[in-house]
Design a protein around this motif. Structure first.
Motif, PDB file in Angstrom:
ATOM      1  N   GLN A  11     -10.209  -1.329  10.166  1.00 50.79           N
ATOM      2  CA  GLN A  11      -9.013  -2.131   9.876  1.00 50.79           C
ATOM      3  C   GLN A  11      -8.177  -1.486   8.774  1.00 50.79           C
ATOM      4  OE1 GLN A  11      -9.465  -6.602   9.692  1.00 50.79           O
ATOM      5  NE2 GLN A  11     -11.637  -6.056   9.852  1.00 50.79           N
ATOM      6  N   LEU A  12      -8.843  -1.009   7.728  1.00 53.55           N
ATOM      7  CA  LEU A  12      -8.124  -0.375   6.627  1.00 53.55           C
ATOM      8  C   LEU A  12      -7.408   0.880   7.101  1.00 53.55           C
ATOM      9  CD1 LEU A  12      -7.356   0.100   3.675  1.00 53.55           C
ATOM     10  CD2 LEU A  12      -9.633   1.098   3.323  1.00 53.55           C
ATOM     11  N   PHE A  13      -8.117   1.728   7.852  1.00 54.92           N
ATOM     12  CA  PHE A  13      -7.510   2.977   8.308  1.00 54.92           C
ATOM     13  C   PHE A  13      -6.338   2.700   9.252  1.00 54.92           C
ATOM     14  CE2 PHE A  13      -7.542   6.692  11.275  1.00 54.92           C
ATOM     15  CZ  PHE A  13      -7.063   7.617  10.361  1.00 54.92           C
ATOM     16  N   ARG A  57      -0.521   2.817  10.233  1.00 57.32           N
ATOM     17  CA  ARG A  57       0.697   2.139  10.694  1.00 57.32           C
ATOM     18  C   ARG A  57       1.750   2.078   9.598  1.00 57.32           C
ATOM     19  NH1 ARG A  57       3.215   1.661  13.674  1.00 57.32           N
ATOM     20  NH2 ARG A  57       3.663  -0.477  14.294  1.00 57.32           N
ATOM     21  N   LEU A  58       1.307   2.043   8.343  1.00 53.40           N
ATOM     22  CA  LEU A  58       2.244   2.035   7.216  1.00 53.40           C
ATOM     23  C   LEU A  58       2.703   3.443   6.846  1.00 53.40           C
ATOM     24  CD1 LEU A  58       0.430  -0.582   4.937  1.00 53.40           C
ATOM     25  CD2 LEU A  58       2.629  -0.908   6.093  1.00 53.40           C
ATOM     26  N   LYS A  59       2.152   4.442   7.527  1.00 48.99           N
ATOM     27  CA  LYS A  59       2.451   5.847   7.249  1.00 48.99           C
ATOM     28  C   LYS A  59       2.072   6.258   5.825  1.00 48.99           C
ATOM     29  CE  LYS A  59       6.134   6.159  10.716  1.00 48.99           C
ATOM     30  NZ  LYS A  59       5.205   6.735  11.710  1.00 48.99           N
ATOM     31  N   VAL A  60       1.031   5.618   5.308  1.00 52.72           N
ATOM     32  CA  VAL A  60       0.449   6.042   4.029  1.00 52.72           C
ATOM     33  C   VAL A  60      -0.483   7.212   4.317  1.00 52.72           C
ATOM     34  CG1 VAL A  60      -1.046   5.369   2.107  1.00 52.72           C
ATOM     35  CG2 VAL A  60       0.598   3.731   3.047  1.00 52.72           C
ATOM     36  N   PRO A  61      -0.362   8.333   3.593  1.00 54.17           N
ATOM     37  CA  PRO A  61      -1.272   9.459   3.843  1.00 54.17           C
ATOM     38  C   PRO A  61      -2.724   8.995   3.807  1.00 54.17           C
ATOM     39  CG  PRO A  61       0.455  10.114   2.323  1.00 54.17           C
ATOM     40  CD  PRO A  61       0.603   8.626   2.512  1.00 54.17           C
ATOM     41  N   PHE A  76       0.834  -1.204   0.000  1.00 50.60           N
ATOM     42  CA  PHE A  76       0.000   0.000   0.000  1.00 50.60           C
ATOM     43  C   PHE A  76       0.870   1.255   0.000  1.00 50.60           C
ATOM     44  CE2 PHE A  76      -3.891  -2.004   2.385  1.00 50.60           C
ATOM     45  CZ  PHE A  76      -4.010  -2.941   1.377  1.00 50.60           C
ATOM     46  N   LYS A  77       0.615   2.157  -0.949  1.00 49.23           N
ATOM     47  CA  LYS A  77       1.345   3.420  -1.024  1.00 49.23           C
ATOM     48  C   LYS A  77       0.441   4.611  -1.334  1.00 49.23           C
ATOM     49  CE  LYS A  77       5.599   1.232  -2.779  1.00 49.23           C
ATOM     50  NZ  LYS A  77       6.556   1.186  -3.928  1.00 49.23           N
ATOM     51  N   THR A  78      -0.716   4.369  -1.933  1.00 54.15           N
ATOM     52  CA  THR A  78      -1.546   5.451  -2.461  1.00 54.15           C
ATOM     53  C   THR A  78      -2.327   6.153  -1.349  1.00 54.15           C
ATOM     54  OG1 THR A  78      -1.813   4.157  -4.492  1.00 54.15           O
ATOM     55  CG2 THR A  78      -3.306   6.031  -4.167  1.00 54.15           C
ATOM     56  N   PRO A  79      -2.290   7.486  -1.285  1.00 54.98           N
ATOM     57  CA  PRO A  79      -3.088   8.224  -0.287  1.00 54.98           C
ATOM     58  C   PRO A  79      -4.562   7.833  -0.374  1.00 54.98           C
ATOM     59  CG  PRO A  79      -1.538   9.695  -1.364  1.00 54.98           C
ATOM     60  CD  PRO A  79      -1.461   8.392  -2.103  1.00 54.98           C
ATOM     61  N   THR A  80      -5.169   7.544   0.783  1.00 58.26           N
ATOM     62  CA  THR A  80      -6.517   6.963   0.791  1.00 58.26           C
ATOM     63  C   THR A  80      -7.413   7.630   1.823  1.00 58.26           C
ATOM     64  OG1 THR A  80      -5.665   4.806   0.070  1.00 58.26           O
ATOM     65  CG2 THR A  80      -7.830   4.827   1.123  1.00 58.26           C
ATOM     66  N   LEU A  81      -8.612   7.993   1.376  1.00 62.67           N
ATOM     67  CA  LEU A  81      -9.682   8.443   2.267  1.00 62.67           C
ATOM     68  C   LEU A  81     -10.585   7.252   2.544  1.00 62.67           C
ATOM     69  CD1 LEU A  81     -11.454  10.605   3.707  1.00 62.67           C
ATOM     70  CD2 LEU A  81     -12.564  10.988   1.490  1.00 62.67           C
ATOM     71  N   VAL A  82     -10.772   6.925   3.822  1.00 63.30           N
ATOM     72  CA  VAL A  82     -11.624   5.816   4.238  1.00 63.30           C
ATOM     73  C   VAL A  82     -12.924   6.392   4.797  1.00 63.30           C
ATOM     74  CG1 VAL A  82     -11.809   3.768   5.699  1.00 63.30           C
ATOM     75  CG2 VAL A  82      -9.565   4.485   4.819  1.00 63.30           C
ATOM     76  N   ILE A  83     -14.062   5.834   4.373  1.00 61.47           N
ATOM     77  CA  ILE A  83     -15.370   6.291   4.853  1.00 61.47           C
ATOM     78  C   ILE A  83     -16.176   5.077   5.299  1.00 61.47           C
ATOM     79  CG2 ILE A  83     -17.454   7.604   4.306  1.00 61.47           C
ATOM     80  CD1 ILE A  83     -15.932   8.809   1.920  1.00 61.47           C
TER      81      ILE A  83
END
Length: 696
Positions: free
Chosen positions: A648-650, A655-659, A626-633
């Motif tokens: 879980q996703l957020f 923890r991976l420091k992905v934006p 995972f690298k892509t900046p992600t908005l979780v809703i």
């Protein structure tokens, strides 16, 4: 080149230029971009009910009060030939589900004048198109009443109420409700599955059908008779659409839908039952292991039709039309050789066939089918629903498109004339904003299959410029994008907010392209659909030079949320991702959902029997990529896909420091429905995409 072809091409070119010219370039009043506030001002029409004489159409129309954070529905009426619509009943009480009596002299509806809702009735004047006298409350059951339909003899109303299955009368139900309300203990004890569904926990009640006479004072109406006692829902849970019960033309019999399987959480086996309207023993007449639903009697009373799915446990199987000969007690499949699913349907007035809608390549056209035919005939290519006859051969229906929400339309099915608009309640507002057309395209997807997609350009589009892309991925997964309107993932609003091109792909698994295409996603969630989406993106980048491939966002909800989660571990080509209510861990999603039939069909059994398939397509096992900046809703009340999936996703992204950012709704379920929550949803989503893909 022949001159005729040249003239046609020039005309098409002029039309295209007019559609894509900058705002106001035509010399008229400049049209402004479509906004969220515009969308909230649109009137939301539903449930067209034509009068039997064909003079009037009554319908429910919902208004949104954004500041009050509320929606309210009232009854409206319009001449059937078209004209100005007006309020039918000037009351502050919320009203919905209008239904004319068979003679057109009375009208019933569901009213929220009381809590819970009850059925109300009034006399109706066909001459003036107005209510005649004061409306009166028809039902008075403590558990509420909804879903009222008339018996064809005009003597009775059948309605739905949720009751305690072990209660014998309304007094018992009322006492149980009061005890529950007054108890300081809110704990529940479960001993079987489906203890919660959609966005609420069970209250240990069952939906039952009741019958009540339309005569007599309201004080007597709490004596309504329960037609379907027992520990089963009649009708089963549904999210709207056509009624799941009907009354025979002679008024003596009720056909209804119910699921009596022992484990409802793993079963789609709705069945069709018959019961005398005066009470008695129910008789099952369907025999498919799949979903049988929406019974409807022919006007002459000789036949009963219903929609049917053949396969057990599959909610997206092809929906065929069964025809049951009542005297012979024999049923046959009228659309067995047609590769589309029947939607809203009505009998022809002469009982010799049907008219229905069916999804087909991004539309939901109206089709006709005679009883002796094997293939239907297309009558009108548009996106229709809610079919109803009124006044001879006039077929009324709701029609939506990518450019406008539902309005009521009609078509003379005998003359095969062109459909005509009956209402135009949103025209004034929509005429002020720049609404863009839906542009279809096709390409070769997985396994070299033809795959369809759609594109919506931003207002004031300039083909010489570069535009960022919002890549929308639909849910279902057995669903489809097309020429229809939605308030939740609105392509017009996404295009206008920040000037984006919007692209939508109907990947393998989508509906409206034949059942084999729909079936192809089951057991292959991250396979062919992902290939289609990547090839579709390749195609639009190559074909449309105005798309800036350095500024692309992938966005999806439900299965679309799953797919963008899957993309997180597959590709880095998107600048950002929006994941709404998506599966992150396929095994934990199984343990927290309610409709287990869905997961067990899509992944070929429960996890302990087919763990490798669950793990093969589980996004959480690819987290290290995972690298892509992600908005979780996610919504707390989403019991289809539990909020734990979003959490879980957020947690993983953080923890991976992905934006990453999470938008959490404590008061929403699988869909964001409250007006101010919807405003926050659109703002948060568009701000996130702008942050990563907006103007340089």
């Amino acid at each position: 080149m022949p001159w005729r072809i040249l003239i046609i091409l020039l005309a098409l070119g002029s039309s295209s230029a007019a559609q894509t010219a900058p705002l106001g370039a035509s010399g008229g009043t400049p049209k402004r971009p479509f906004t969220f506030e515009d969308m909230m001002k649109l009137k939301r029409l539903s449930e067209p009910a034509p009068s039997p004489d064909g003079k009037w159409v009554v319908f429910a129309m919902q208004d949104v009060d954004l500041e009050a954070n509320a929606k309210k529905s009232h009854l409206w009426i319009v001449p059937a030939a078209g004209g100005e619509a007006r309020r039918l009943n000037l009351t502050e009480n919320e009203e919905e589900r209008p239904r004319f009596s068979p003679d057109g002299a009375r009208l019933i509806w569901t009213s929220k004048a009381t809590d819970p809702t009850q059925i109300w009735m009034s006399k109706f004047s066909p001459e003036s198109g107005g209510l005649d006298g004061e409306p009166r409350q028809l039902t008075n059951v403590s558990t509420g009443a909804d879903g009222g339909i008339w018996s064809p003899d005009g003597k009775n109303i059948v309605f739905v109420s949720a009751v305690y299955p072990d209660c014998k009368d309304d007094a018992c139900n009322k006492q149980r409700d009061e005890e529950l309300k007054n108890s300081k203990v809110k704990a529940k004890v479960f001993d079987k599955l489906l203890y919660r569904h959609w966005m609420s926990y069970t209250e240990f009640k069952r939906s039952h059908l009741f019958v009540v006479s339309v005569e007599g004072p309201v004080a007597q109406q709490n004596a309504a008779r329960d037609l379907t006692p027992g520990n089963h829902d009649v009708p089963p849970f549904n999210l709207g659409g056509q009624d799941l019960y009907a009354i025979s033309p002679d008024g003596q019999e009720v056909a209804y839908t119910s699921n009596i399987d022992e484990v409802e959480a793993t079963s789609t086996n709705n069945e069709i039952f018959l019961i005398p309207i005066n009470g008695g023993t129910a008789k099952k007449i369907s025999n498919s292991p799949g979903n049988d639903n929406t019974p409807l009697y022919s006007p002459d009373g000789q036949h009963l039709a219903w929609r049917s799915m053949a396969r057990a446990g599959f909610e997206a199987d092809k929906q065929t039309l069964m025809v049951y000969q009542r005297k012979l007690e024999q049923a046959r499949n009228a659309t067995a050789e047609w590769d589309r699913s029947v939607g809203s349907y009505v009998w022809a007035l002469d009982s010799k066939g049907f008219f229905f809608t069916a999804e087909d390549r991004g539309e939901a056209p109206i089709w006709s089918l005679t009883l002796d035919a094997k293939q239907p005939t297309e009558l009108a290519r548009l996106h229709a629903d809610d079919l109803a006859f009124g006044g001879g051969n006039q077929l009324f229906f709701s029609r939506a498109s990518i450019e406008a929400p539902n309005e009521i339309w009609r078509q003379d099915v005998a003359a095969r004339g062109e459909p005509a608009a009956v209402t135009s309640v949103n025209n004034a507002l929509l005429s002020q904003v720049a609404i863009q057309p839906l542009e279809p395209f096709s390409f070769k997807g997985a396994e070299n299959a033809d795959v369809q997609g759609f594109l919506v350009k931003p207002p004031g589009f300039d083909p010489a410029k570069k535009y960022p892309l919002k890549y929308l991925i639909h849910g279902g997964p057995q669903g489809a994008w097309g020429n229809s309107w939605t308030y939740r993932w609105n392509a017009q609003l996404f295009a206008a907010s920040g000037n984006y091109v919007v692209v939508m792909i109907n990947f393998h698994g989508s509906t409206g392209y034949g059942q084999a295409f729909t079936d192809s996603i089951s057991g292959d969630w991250g396979g062919k659909p992902y290939v289609d989406l990547m090839k579709g993106l390749d195609y639009v980048e190559k074909t449309f030079p105005f798309i800036d491939k350095e500024r692309e966002a992938a966005m999806g909800a439900s299965y679309g949320g799953y797919m963008v989660n899957w993309m997180l571990g597959q590709t880095d080509r998107f600048k950002c991702i929006v994941s709404h209510d998506g599966v992150f861990n396929t095994e934990s999603a199984y343990g927290t959902t309610e409709e287990l039939w869905f997961n067990e069909w899509e992944f070929k059994g429960p996890p302990w029997k087919n763990r490798e398939l669950y793990r093969k397509f589980s996004p959480h096992l690819l987290a290290e990529k995972f690298k892509t900046p992600t908005l979780v809703i996610h919504g707390q009340l989403d019991y289809r896909l539990d909020v734990a999936e979003g959490l879980q996703l957020f947690t993983t992204l953080q923890r991976l420091k992905v934006p990453s950012k999470m938008l959490y709704f404590p008061d929403e379920g699988h869909w964001v429905l409250k007006p101010q929550n919807s405003r926050l949803w659109y703002k948060t989503v568009n701000d996130w995409v702008d942050q990563w893909c907006g103007a340089k």
